[in-house]
Design a protein around this motif. Structure first.
Motif, PDB file in Angstrom:
ATOM      1  N   ASP A 217     -71.550 -51.167  27.221  1.00 55.90           N
ATOM      2  CA  ASP A 217     -71.248 -51.486  25.831  1.00 55.90           C
ATOM      3  C   ASP A 217     -71.463 -50.320  24.720  1.00 55.90           C
ATOM      4  O   ASP A 217     -70.651 -50.031  23.966  1.00 55.90           O
ATOM      5  N   VAL A 218     -72.616 -49.925  24.968  1.00 52.91           N
ATOM      6  CA  VAL A 218     -73.316 -48.881  24.259  1.00 52.91           C
ATOM      7  C   VAL A 218     -72.177 -47.392  24.534  1.00 52.91           C
ATOM      8  O   VAL A 218     -71.969 -46.731  23.697  1.00 52.91           O
ATOM      9  N   LYS A 219     -72.085 -47.323  25.681  1.00 51.79           N
ATOM     10  CA  LYS A 219     -71.295 -46.031  26.276  1.00 51.79           C
ATOM     11  C   LYS A 219     -70.050 -46.189  25.586  1.00 51.79           C
ATOM     12  O   LYS A 219     -69.500 -45.088  25.067  1.00 51.79           O
ATOM     13  N   ASN A 220     -69.173 -47.107  25.656  1.00 51.05           N
ATOM     14  CA  ASN A 220     -68.104 -47.423  25.155  1.00 51.05           C
ATOM     15  C   ASN A 220     -67.890 -47.762  23.761  1.00 51.05           C
ATOM     16  O   ASN A 220     -66.786 -48.197  23.323  1.00 51.05           O
ATOM     17  N   GLU A 221     -68.953 -47.722  22.954  1.00 52.07           N
ATOM     18  CA  GLU A 221     -68.715 -48.300  21.560  1.00 52.07           C
ATOM     19  C   GLU A 221     -67.968 -47.289  20.579  1.00 52.07           C
ATOM     20  O   GLU A 221     -67.903 -46.200  20.862  1.00 52.07           O
ATOM     21  N   ASP A 222     -67.426 -47.885  19.842  1.00 48.91           N
ATOM     22  CA  ASP A 222     -66.565 -47.200  18.495  1.00 48.91           C
ATOM     23  C   ASP A 222     -67.529 -46.897  17.625  1.00 48.91           C
ATOM     24  O   ASP A 222     -68.372 -47.624  17.307  1.00 48.91           O
ATOM     25  N   THR A 223     -67.801 -45.499  17.242  1.00 46.86           N
ATOM     26  CA  THR A 223     -68.606 -44.999  16.424  1.00 46.86           C
ATOM     27  C   THR A 223     -68.672 -45.702  15.063  1.00 46.86           C
ATOM     28  O   THR A 223     -69.377 -45.678  14.217  1.00 46.86           O
ATOM     29  N   GLU A 224     -67.296 -46.393  14.621  1.00 51.02           N
ATOM     30  CA  GLU A 224     -67.112 -46.934  13.344  1.00 51.02           C
ATOM     31  C   GLU A 224     -67.659 -48.419  13.401  1.00 51.02           C
ATOM     32  O   GLU A 224     -67.607 -48.938  12.342  1.00 51.02           O
ATOM     33  N   ASN A 225     -67.333 -48.688  14.641  1.00 52.53           N
ATOM     34  CA  ASN A 225     -68.014 -50.218  14.782  1.00 52.53           C
ATOM     35  C   ASN A 225     -68.823 -50.280  16.076  1.00 52.53           C
ATOM     36  O   ASN A 225     -68.611 -50.817  17.127  1.00 52.53           O
ATOM     37  N   ARG A 226     -70.275 -49.938  15.823  1.00 54.32           N
ATOM     38  CA  ARG A 226     -71.047 -49.723  16.932  1.00 54.32           C
ATOM     39  C   ARG A 226     -71.321 -51.293  17.686  1.00 54.32           C
ATOM     40  O   ARG A 226     -71.100 -52.333  17.179  1.00 54.32           O
ATOM     41  N   ALA A 227     -71.583 -51.153  19.068  1.00 50.39           N
ATOM     42  CA  ALA A 227     -71.999 -52.467  19.674  1.00 50.39           C
ATOM     43  C   ALA A 227     -72.911 -53.486  19.352  1.00 50.39           C
ATOM     44  O   ALA A 227     -72.714 -54.368  19.114  1.00 50.39           O
ATOM     45  N   TYR A 228     -74.052 -52.746  18.534  1.00 56.08           N
ATOM     46  CA  TYR A 228     -74.854 -53.812  18.062  1.00 56.08           C
ATOM     47  C   TYR A 228     -74.427 -54.738  16.852  1.00 56.08           C
ATOM     48  O   TYR A 228     -74.839 -55.538  16.500  1.00 56.08           O
ATOM     49  N   ARG A 229     -73.219 -53.984  16.151  1.00 54.80           N
ATOM     50  CA  ARG A 229     -72.682 -54.908  14.922  1.00 54.80           C
ATOM     51  C   ARG A 229     -72.206 -56.315  15.424  1.00 54.80           C
ATOM     52  O   ARG A 229     -71.963 -56.971  14.317  1.00 54.80           O
ATOM     53  N   LYS A 230     -71.898 -56.567  16.600  1.00 56.80           N
ATOM     54  CA  LYS A 230     -71.542 -57.891  16.848  1.00 56.80           C
ATOM     55  C   LYS A 230     -72.509 -58.773  16.546  1.00 56.80           C
ATOM     56  O   LYS A 230     -72.208 -60.254  16.329  1.00 56.80           O
ATOM     57  N   TYR A 231     -73.538 -58.450  16.488  1.00 51.94           N
ATOM     58  CA  TYR A 231     -74.823 -59.351  16.449  1.00 51.94           C
ATOM     59  C   TYR A 231     -75.714 -59.239  14.937  1.00 51.94           C
ATOM     60  O   TYR A 231     -76.632 -60.118  14.775  1.00 51.94           O
ATOM     61  N   LEU A 232     -75.420 -57.878  14.280  1.00 55.17           N
ATOM     62  CA  LEU A 232     -76.099 -57.556  13.000  1.00 55.17           C
ATOM     63  C   LEU A 232     -75.083 -57.103  12.213  1.00 55.17           C
ATOM     64  O   LEU A 232     -74.723 -55.702  12.428  1.00 55.17           O
ATOM     65  N   TYR A 233     -74.327 -57.906  11.362  1.00 56.91           N
ATOM     66  CA  TYR A 233     -72.991 -57.540  10.577  1.00 56.91           C
ATOM     67  C   TYR A 233     -73.107 -57.453   9.164  1.00 56.91           C
ATOM     68  O   TYR A 233     -72.439 -57.516   8.310  1.00 56.91           O
ATOM     69  N   HIS A 234     -74.421 -56.909   8.714  1.00 57.11           N
ATOM     70  CA  HIS A 234     -74.760 -56.697   7.333  1.00 57.11           C
ATOM     71  C   HIS A 234     -75.619 -55.692   7.271  1.00 57.11           C
ATOM     72  O   HIS A 234     -76.056 -54.932   8.322  1.00 57.11           O
ATOM     73  N   GLY A 235     -75.652 -55.024   5.971  1.00 60.71           N
ATOM     74  CA  GLY A 235     -76.885 -54.097   5.608  1.00 60.71           C
ATOM     75  C   GLY A 235     -78.114 -54.302   5.853  1.00 60.71           C
ATOM     76  O   GLY A 235     -78.445 -55.530   6.187  1.00 60.71           O
ATOM     77  N   ILE A 236     -78.846 -53.372   5.897  1.00 57.94           N
ATOM     78  CA  ILE A 236     -80.343 -53.579   6.070  1.00 57.94           C
ATOM     79  C   ILE A 236     -81.175 -53.749   4.927  1.00 57.94           C
ATOM     80  O   ILE A 236     -82.230 -54.433   4.796  1.00 57.94           O
TER      81      ILE A 236
END
Length: 431
Positions: A338-357
């Motif tokens: 997932d990490v290797k193939n992630e879109d830099t504009e929508n990174r893999a982790y964003r599926k589970y953390l979809y807001h600002g910090i």
């Protein structure tokens, strides 16, 4: 107001900071918010314009503050404008500020009644070259309704078309982003009230309780400690509802085995606390809940370690995203592929953390402050990473408030229970 009187030096210092940023031969005028209609002859609860409040501490409707540092008459270099008290109106709507009371709150000695302002203001305007007027330049504003400040801009430009107009909001964004020690003392009071309330909830929550019952406990606890009430709509989300970021229905049962995410904060003296905790309804985290919670806490602690002067919000968010990737790999949410193939504009982790910090915090919950410039000492931010897992019907978020120092930050919520051990121990104590 329910809170005890604040130190007027807060507002005296704030005005000095604004005046220092003004051009020579200029005047600044700030107006209060509208009283918004509800239905029929009813009005919404009045909420003061936060720029005006930041400068004066005055919460009364139909107020203005005028700053004219180069006025030839020293008496009129700062003026607070109020509605003249009316005995009949007060029988219906309650007492209005007298001049000595307004001076005690704001530190402004010259009080002018609104019905006598016009002639004075015209004279002052004729002496100035530049006019600072306020507007809402919060980057996240979404309303197109023309509020009083924008109507006032139109009125002033129509009446005095040849003056040079300046944006007060540009200065306010810079100044309000940096909190003084006196401001943080008030914010800390709001946080302490929130702390007391959270500890109360740890003894109250159990399987079968309704989300709205928890919300009622929050409201009761806030008011009993002289808070004006919640700084924003409390989020009380048990089970899968915790994945909805702004869930405010708060109308479902909290069930055995679920986690409950609670995002709430007290308002005190105009300043807002913003806390999020996620706890087990039955008082005991399951093995998987512990795994996810500790991953979120590790992410929270990592963000805390890098939130310091010099870093930009963009770089900070990117670094936290890198750490989120590591944590999510550990708990099996994403794979190396997932990490290797992630879109830099929508990174893999964003599926589970979809807001600002993080966001600025102060007299607005999403307070004014830079989103692009490097972080500076004196700013106050939230840190609030989350993990939201649809397939497990689980949402976890952990949020504290931080004051940025020269070399790092101070956790203003350091006394509020945050670890699994602290939470379970306090929930067990109720039994």
């Amino acid at each position: 107001m329910k809170y005890l009187p604040l130190n007027p030096q807060i507002f005296i210092d704030n005005r000095k900071r604004f005046v220092k940023a003004m051009r020579p031969d200029s005047i600044a005028i700030f107006v209060s918010n509208d009283e918004w209609p509800s239905n029929g002859d009813a009005l919404q609860a009045f909420k003061q314009n936060t720029d005006l409040y930041w400068l004066t501490g005055v919460e009364q409707e139909d107020s203005m503050v005028i700053l004219f540092p180069d006025c030839p008459d020293p008496k009129y270099r700062e003026v607070l404008v109020l509605v003249r008290p009316n005995e009949l109106k007060e029988k219906w709507d309650g007492k209005r500020l007298r001049s000595h009371e307004a001076t005690a709150i704001s530190g402004i000695k010259t009080i002018v009644w609104l019905d006598s302002l016009d002639a004075l203001l015209q004279t002052w305007i004729h002496l100035a070259d530049h006019i600072y007027l306020d507007s809402n330049e919060n980057d996240r504003k979404a309303s197109l309704i023309q509020s009083r400040e924008y109507r006032f801009i139109g009125e002033m430009k129509a009446r005095y078309p040849l003056h040079k107009y300046e944006r007060a909001a540009k200065i306010m964004k810079e100044l309000r982003g940096i909190k003084t020690k006196l401001e943080v003392e008030v914010l800390q009071k709001a946080i302490d009230i929130t702390d007391n309330t959270f500890r109360r909830l740890l003894k109250f929550i159990k399987p079968g309780v309704m989300e709205y019952e928890i919300e009622a406990e929050i409201f009761h606890s806030f008011l009993s400690q002289r808070s004006a009430g919640p700084a924003y709509g409390s989020i009380i989300a048990s089970g899968d509802r915790a994945r909805t970021l702004h869930y405010v229905s708060n109308n479902q049962e909290c069930k055995d085995g679920e986690l409950i995410l609670m995002d709430f904060g007290a308002e005190y003296g105009g300043y807002c606390a913003d806390l999020t905790r996620t706890i087990p309804v039955n008082g005991k985290f399951s093995v998987r809940q512990k795994e996810v919670y500790n991953a979120c806490l590790a992410l929270h602690n990592y963000a805390k370690s890098i939130l310091k002067p010099g870093i930009s919000i963009v770089d900070y968010t990117e670094k936290v995203g890198d750490e989120a990737t590591k944590q999510f790999l550990k708990i099996g949410l994403i794979t190396k592929a997932d990490v290797k193939n992630e879109d830099t504009e929508n990174r893999a982790y964003r599926k589970y953390l979809y807001h600002g910090i993080s966001h600025h915090l102060g007299i607005d919950v999403h307070d004014l402050g830079t989103r692009t410039e490097p972080i500076k000492s004196g700013m106050v931010f939230t840190i609030e990473p989350g993990i939201y897992i649809e397939q497990e019907q689980m949402g976890v978020r952990i949020e504290n408030n931080f004051w940025i120092t020269k070399n790092g930050n101070i956790d203003l919520m350091k006394n509020i229970p945050i670890t699994i051990e602290e939470i379970e121990t306090l929930m067990k104590a109720k039994k």
